[in-house]
Scaffold this motif. Structure first.
Motif, PDB file in Angstrom:
ATOM      1  N   VAL A  92       0.833  -1.202   0.000  1.00  0.00           N
ATOM      2  CA  VAL A  92       0.000   0.000   0.000  1.00  0.00           C
ATOM      3  C   VAL A  92       0.866   1.248   0.000  1.00  0.00           C
ATOM      4  N   HIS A  93       1.913   1.233   0.807  1.00  0.00           N
ATOM      5  CA  HIS A  93       2.816   2.380   0.914  1.00  0.00           C
ATOM      6  C   HIS A  93       4.068   2.145   0.065  1.00  0.00           C
TER       7      HIS A  93
ATOM      8  N   ASP B  72       6.889   3.572   0.805  1.00  0.00           N
ATOM      9  CA  ASP B  72       8.071   3.834   1.618  1.00  0.00           C
ATOM     10  C   ASP B  72       8.111   2.998   2.896  1.00  0.00           C
ATOM     11  N   GLY B  73       7.281   1.958   2.982  1.00  0.00           N
ATOM     12  CA  GLY B  73       7.233   1.150   4.201  1.00  0.00           C
ATOM     13  C   GLY B  73       8.012  -0.143   4.073  1.00  0.00           C
ATOM     14  N   GLN B  74       7.957  -0.960   5.152  1.00  0.00           N
ATOM     15  CA  GLN B  74       8.658  -2.235   5.131  1.00  0.00           C
ATOM     16  C   GLN B  74       8.085  -3.169   4.077  1.00  0.00           C
ATOM     17  N   GLY B  75       6.784  -3.076   3.809  1.00  0.00           N
ATOM     18  CA  GLY B  75       6.202  -3.915   2.776  1.00  0.00           C
ATOM     19  C   GLY B  75       6.817  -3.650   1.412  1.00  0.00           C
ATOM     20  N   ALA B  76       7.028  -2.380   1.087  1.00  0.00           N
ATOM     21  CA  ALA B  76       7.636  -2.029  -0.189  1.00  0.00           C
ATOM     22  C   ALA B  76       9.100  -2.440  -0.235  1.00  0.00           C
ATOM     23  N   ARG B  77       9.795  -2.328   0.885  1.00  0.00           N
ATOM     24  CA  ARG B  77      11.208  -2.692   0.923  1.00  0.00           C
ATOM     25  C   ARG B  77      11.432  -4.181   0.700  1.00  0.00           C
TER      26      ARG B  77
END
Length: 275
Positions: free
Chosen positions: A184-185, A187-192
């Protein structure tokens, strides 16, 4: 799912383009993920691979956490400690070792998804608030109570096997949301974490399920089959249920999926071992 090592976790694209190729590199990847998922400060330097490129190490990381928690349980039970005390200490050991990484994700997800009638933007805003609300506190309390209640009925050796299996498979199924949806983001841990390949996702889940099956086989074929299947079904359902409400996944929801999977495994084991 806010990591204590977040400042050193760079953003990667993933996709297997630069994945480990040798035993030493896979060992390095395992150490990197142990550093991320636990409070251990291993000498790994800057991370070389995003999570999406090293998914097969996830069940091994989980097994290591489960082994540490399971040894605490087995030792306390072995010195004639009551089951509930051994269970509390084992659950506490896992929380301390992981610095409540996934529990934090469960609480934030519960706070965001618990209330009715909110749009995705408002839910995500609530989840980014570091303060825990009613839904988050209740989710944590109920989660811990269920884990302790399930573990309390096991003997030392059985609890050790169950904890290794539960932690290994519940980490392995974290690979599925990365494949099925997008973060969803940006810039978050999910994207990383990056975007994995299909093969790596199913390899990680297969390793976790296979390890759990082999470890649980001594407790009965039925539970050895049912527990992994129930966990995979629960992870699939939780992933899609969350994505319908948020439009994808976040680091927090990955933690919620892991906790859901771990609890489901323990419940199935508690209900069917010895029956």
């Amino acid at each position: 799912m806010t990591s204590p090592n977040e400042p050193s976790s760079p953003s990667f694209g993933g996709g297997g383009a630069n994945r480990p190729t040798s035993f030493d590199e896979w060992l390095q990847a395992f150490k990197e993920q142990m550093t991320f998922f636990t409070g251990l400060k291993l000498d790994v330097g800057l991370p070389r691979w995003p999570l999406a490129d090293v998914l097969p190490v996830l069940p091994l990381v989980g097994a290591a956490i489960g082994l540490a928690s399971g040894l605490v349980f087995a030792i306390v039970r072995g010195i004639a400690g009551p089951g509930w005390l051994a269970a509390v200490l084992a659950v506490g050991a896992a929380v301390i070792l992981t610095r409540a990484l996934h529990e934090d994700g469960l609480a934030d997800t519960a706070d965001g998804l618990g209330p009715h009638g909110l749009d995705p933007a408002r839910r995500l805003e609530i989840m980014r608030d570091s303060r825990n609300g009613t839904f988050g506190v209740l989710a944590l309390a109920l989660g811990v109570l269920v884990k302790v209640a399930c573990l309390a009925q096991f003997g030392g050796a059985t609890g050790l096997v169950v904890l290794i299996s539960a932690h290994a498979l519940s980490r392995a199924v974290l690979a599925y949301p990365l494949l099925a949806f997008s973060p969803v983001h940006g810039d978050g841990q999910g994207a990383r974490a990056g975007k994995p390949t299909d093969n790596d996702v199913w390899l990680a889940i297969g390793i976790g399920a296979g390890l759990a099956f082999l470890l649980m086989l001594g407790k009965g074929l039925f539970v050895a089959l049912l527990a992994p299947l129930a966990v995979m079904a629960a992870a699939w359902y939780a992933t899609h249920w969350i994505a319908r409400r948020l439009g994808g996944y976040t680091g927090d929801t990955l933690g919620a999926v892991q906790q859901t999977a771990e609890i489901v495994f323990l419940v199935v084991a508690a209900l069917f071992i010895g029956r």
